[in-house]
Enzyme design. Structure first.
Site, short mmCIF file in Angstrom:
data_model
loop_
_atom_site.label_atom_id
_atom_site.label_comp_id
_atom_site.label_asym_id
_atom_site.label_seq_id
_atom_site.Cartn_x
_atom_site.Cartn_y
_atom_site.Cartn_z
N CYS A 146 0.72 -0.94 -0.01
CA CYS A 146 0.33 0.19 -0.15
C CYS A 146 0.70 1.05 0.04
O CYS A 146 1.51 1.27 0.76
CB CYS A 146 -1.08 -0.03 0.92
SG CYS A 146 -2.25 1.32 1.12
N CYS A 159 0.00 5.08 7.02
CA CYS A 159 -0.69 4.60 8.49
C CYS A 159 0.16 4.12 9.45
O CYS A 159 0.94 3.13 9.21
CB CYS A 159 -1.68 3.88 8.52
SG CYS A 159 -3.10 4.90 6.27
N CYS A 209 -0.23 0.48 10.84
CA CYS A 209 -0.42 -0.71 9.27
C CYS A 209 0.39 -1.50 8.43
O CYS A 209 1.57 -0.62 8.39
CB CYS A 209 -1.67 -0.13 8.14
SG CYS A 209 -2.18 -1.37 6.90
N CYS A 222 -16.79 -7.89 5.14
CA CYS A 222 -16.71 -6.74 4.42
C CYS A 222 -14.65 -7.87 3.93
O CYS A 222 -14.23 -8.10 4.16
CB CYS A 222 -16.65 -6.85 6.16
SG CYS A 222 -15.41 -5.02 5.98
N CYS A 277 -19.77 -5.38 2.78
CA CYS A 277 -19.17 -3.92 3.55
C CYS A 277 -17.77 -3.80 2.38
O CYS A 277 -17.12 -5.31 2.31
CB CYS A 277 -18.67 -3.73 4.16
SG CYS A 277 -17.92 -2.79 5.19
N CYS A 316 -19.79 3.17 7.25
CA CYS A 316 -19.50 2.91 8.39
C CYS A 316 -17.94 2.85 8.93
O CYS A 316 -16.97 3.36 7.91
CB CYS A 316 -18.96 0.68 8.36
SG CYS A 316 -17.45 -0.23 9.22
N ARG A 371 -19.24 -1.96 16.71
CA ARG A 371 -18.48 -3.35 16.10
C ARG A 371 -17.00 -3.17 17.37
O ARG A 371 -16.64 -2.28 17.01
CB ARG A 371 -17.57 -3.65 15.08
CG ARG A 371 -17.66 -5.41 14.93
CD ARG A 371 -17.36 -5.25 13.32
NE ARG A 371 -19.12 -5.47 12.67
CZ ARG A 371 -19.97 -5.85 12.26
NH1 ARG A 371 -20.20 -7.37 13.05
NH2 ARG A 371 -21.15 -5.78 12.40
N1 SAM Z 1 -6.66 0.29 2.95
C1 SAM Z 1 -8.54 0.59 3.40
C2 SAM Z 1 -8.07 2.47 3.86
O1 SAM Z 1 -7.67 2.18 5.37
O2 SAM Z 1 -9.28 2.76 4.60
C3 SAM Z 1 -9.17 -0.38 3.57
C4 SAM Z 1 -8.33 -0.91 5.23
S1 SAM Z 1 -7.94 -0.55 6.23
C5 SAM Z 1 -6.74 -2.00 6.66
C6 SAM Z 1 -9.06 -0.51 7.58
C7 SAM Z 1 -9.01 -0.08 8.64
O3 SAM Z 1 -8.38 -2.06 9.58
C8 SAM Z 1 -7.85 1.19 9.10
O4 SAM Z 1 -8.46 2.14 9.76
C9 SAM Z 1 -7.78 0.71 9.94
O5 SAM Z 1 -8.87 1.45 11.45
C10 SAM Z 1 -7.59 -1.17 11.20
N2 SAM Z 1 -6.26 -1.28 11.25
C11 SAM Z 1 -5.27 -1.29 10.46
N3 SAM Z 1 -3.93 -1.96 11.23
C12 SAM Z 1 -4.68 -2.17 12.50
C13 SAM Z 1 -3.84 -2.26 13.07
N4 SAM Z 1 -2.70 -3.34 13.26
N5 SAM Z 1 -4.03 -2.43 14.96
C14 SAM Z 1 -5.82 -2.33 14.81
N6 SAM Z 1 -6.99 -1.27 13.90
C15 SAM Z 1 -6.47 -1.32 12.90
C1 DTB Z 2 -12.22 -1.77 11.13
O1 DTB Z 2 -12.73 -0.87 11.40
N1 DTB Z 2 -11.21 -2.90 11.41
C2 DTB Z 2 -11.39 -3.84 10.58
C3 DTB Z 2 -12.81 -3.61 9.00
N2 DTB Z 2 -12.10 -2.34 9.68
C4 DTB Z 2 -11.72 -3.70 7.37
C5 DTB Z 2 -9.93 -4.09 10.26
C6 DTB Z 2 -8.85 -4.17 10.57
C7 DTB Z 2 -7.26 -5.45 11.07
C8 DTB Z 2 -6.21 -5.35 12.08
C9 DTB Z 2 -5.57 -5.52 10.97
C10 DTB Z 2 -5.55 -6.30 10.01
O2 DTB Z 2 -5.67 -7.45 10.09
O3 DTB Z 2 -4.34 -6.05 9.50
FE1 SF4 Z 3 -3.04 1.25 3.24
FE2 SF4 Z 3 -2.91 -0.06 5.93
FE3 SF4 Z 3 -3.57 2.75 5.46
FE4 SF4 Z 3 -5.27 1.42 4.65
S1 SF4 Z 3 -5.07 1.40 6.32
S2 SF4 Z 3 -4.63 2.51 3.56
S3 SF4 Z 3 -4.25 -0.92 3.77
S4 SF4 Z 3 -1.36 1.73 5.35
#
Ligand code: SAM
Ligand code: DTB
Ligand code: SF4
Length: 331
Positions: free
Chosen positions: A67, A71, A74, A111, A143, A203, A275
């Site tokens: 990606c 973030c 992530c 989702c 979703c 959401c 959730r």
């Molecule tokens: N790339 C898209 C975006 O960021 O909008 C969608 C996927 S992203 C992985 C969805 C959500 O997962 C993020 O907004 C964040 O709130 C959650 N998330 C990602 N990594 C996480 C982590 N290590 N711990 C908790 N929540 C996480």
């Molecule tokens: C959200 O708020 N949490 C979910 C869903 N929306 C997409 C994703 C959690 C991702 C947690 C880290 C991972 O699995 O990589």
């Molecule tokens: Fe990319 Fe992760 Fe950020 Fe979603 S949360 S935009 S997958 S870096």
């Protein structure tokens, strides 16, 4: 203000923008003694839901890793060390197979998440639309979370039958730039507006435990509660510190602060699905029960989240049964 009796917006439909809740009022809610806060949250919860019911969604990562966004939490960001391996867009058939399994396990919503800044219009986006149609035909709510959308993409997702679009604000406007530099808080609000204008339910929630202050947590809830239309679904994630990310060593948040944040969310958004999302694998059953008593009424069911671990389906089902609670089988 009499914080012990504070209650805002008995129903989102009656949310009067001239009476929008202030951040100070939200901070006051956080300070209510827990016994009173929990009763207040339960009252709000029970006006709109059967408080014994848990709704289960299942996640599937339709495009993983590589990606371009940065973030800080992530593991899919290519800006950090040790990112999870790249996997290109899944086939529609494979996504539908995941949907069938999720439905058989008791989920009512699939989702689908893609590690994109924003989707590119073209064959990949056409495949995403096909996934939405297919998931709907299985009798599941659909979703998607694909990053930033333009108006046309939001309209096409709506036409395909998408029920929810997940787009998290993640944290307060003030803390946002400490977590993400490749897009702005306003970019997030703009996509949420486009999704709502297209008629798709939103959401949107955030992550707790990224080093933010309580004021930031209140700031996030202030933004969510004061959206022109409040989100129909709010995921509350507890940070899962991922190796190689700037937040890998973040100090864990106090358990009861998570409970408080959920209770305050329930009071502010009484008719919204809340959730308990990422991070349950590091929570005891007793803490999860407290979160449900505070007004959470959904989980992600499935042995994996997008890339990270989740409690096993069997463990979750046994936990829910041990609480005398049930998985809701209807949408
Ligand atoms: N790339 C898209 C975006 O960021 O909008 C969608 C996927 S992203 C992985 C969805 C959500 O997962 C993020 O907004 C964040 O709130 C959650 N998330 C990602 N990594 C996480 C982590 N290590 N711990 C908790 N929540 C996480
Ligand atoms: C959200 O708020 N949490 C979910 C869903 N929306 C997409 C994703 C959690 C991702 C947690 C880290 C991972 O699995 O990589
Ligand atoms: Fe990319 Fe992760 Fe950020 Fe979603 S949360 S935009 S997958 S870096």
């Amino acid at each position: 203000m009499d914080t012990a009796n504070a209650c805002f917006g008995a129903h989102p439909k009656s949310l009067d923008k001239s009476e929008s809740v202030t951040k100070r009022q939200i901070l006051d809610l956080f300070e209510i003694p827990l016994p009173d806060l929990l009763v207040q949250a339960q009252k709000a919860h029970r006006e709109h839901f059967d408080a014994r019911e848990i709704r289960a969604s299942t996640l599937v990562s339709i495009k993983t890793g590589a990606c371009t966004e940065d973030c800080a939490y992530c593991a899919q960001s290519s800006h950090h060390a040790d990112p999870v391996p790249y996997q290109p867009l899944m086939s529609v058939d494979d996504v539908l197979e995941a949907g069938r399994k999720a439905k058989a396990a008791g989920a009512t919503r699939l989702c689908m998440g893609a590690a994109w800044r924003s989707p590119r219009t073209g064959p990949q986006f056409d495949a995403v639309l096909e996934m939405v149609r297919g998931v709907k035909s299985l009798g599941l709510e659909a979703c998607m979370t694909l990053g930033m959308l333009d108006d046309e993409q939001a309209g096409r997702l709506k036409q395909a039958g998408l029920d929810y679009y997940n787009h998290n604000l993640d944290t307060s406007p003030e803390y946002y730039s400490k977590i993400i530099s490749t897009r702005t808080f306003q970019d997030r609000l703009d996509t949420i507006r486009r999704v709502q204008e297209a008629g798709i339910r939103v959401c949107s929630g955030g992550i707790l435990g990224m080093g933010e202050s309580r004021e930031d947590r209140a700031g996030l809830l202030h933004e969510l509660a004061n959206l022109p239309v409040p989100p129909e679904s709010v995921p509350i994630n507890k940070l899962m510190p991922m190796a190689g990310t700037p937040l890998s060593d973040a100090a864990p948040l106090d358990d009861l602060e998570i409970v408080r944040a959920i209770a305050v969310t329930r009071i502010l958004l009484p008719a919204t699905q809340i959730r308990l999302s990422a991070g349950r694998s590091s929570m005891s059953h007793a803490l999860q029960l407290l979160c449900f008593l505070a007004g959470a009424n959904g989980i992600f069911l499935g042995d994996q989240l997008l890339t990270a671990e989740n409690p096993s389906q069997n463990e979750d089902k046994a936990m829910i049964e041990s609480f005398g609670m049930v998985l809701r089988t209807e949408n």
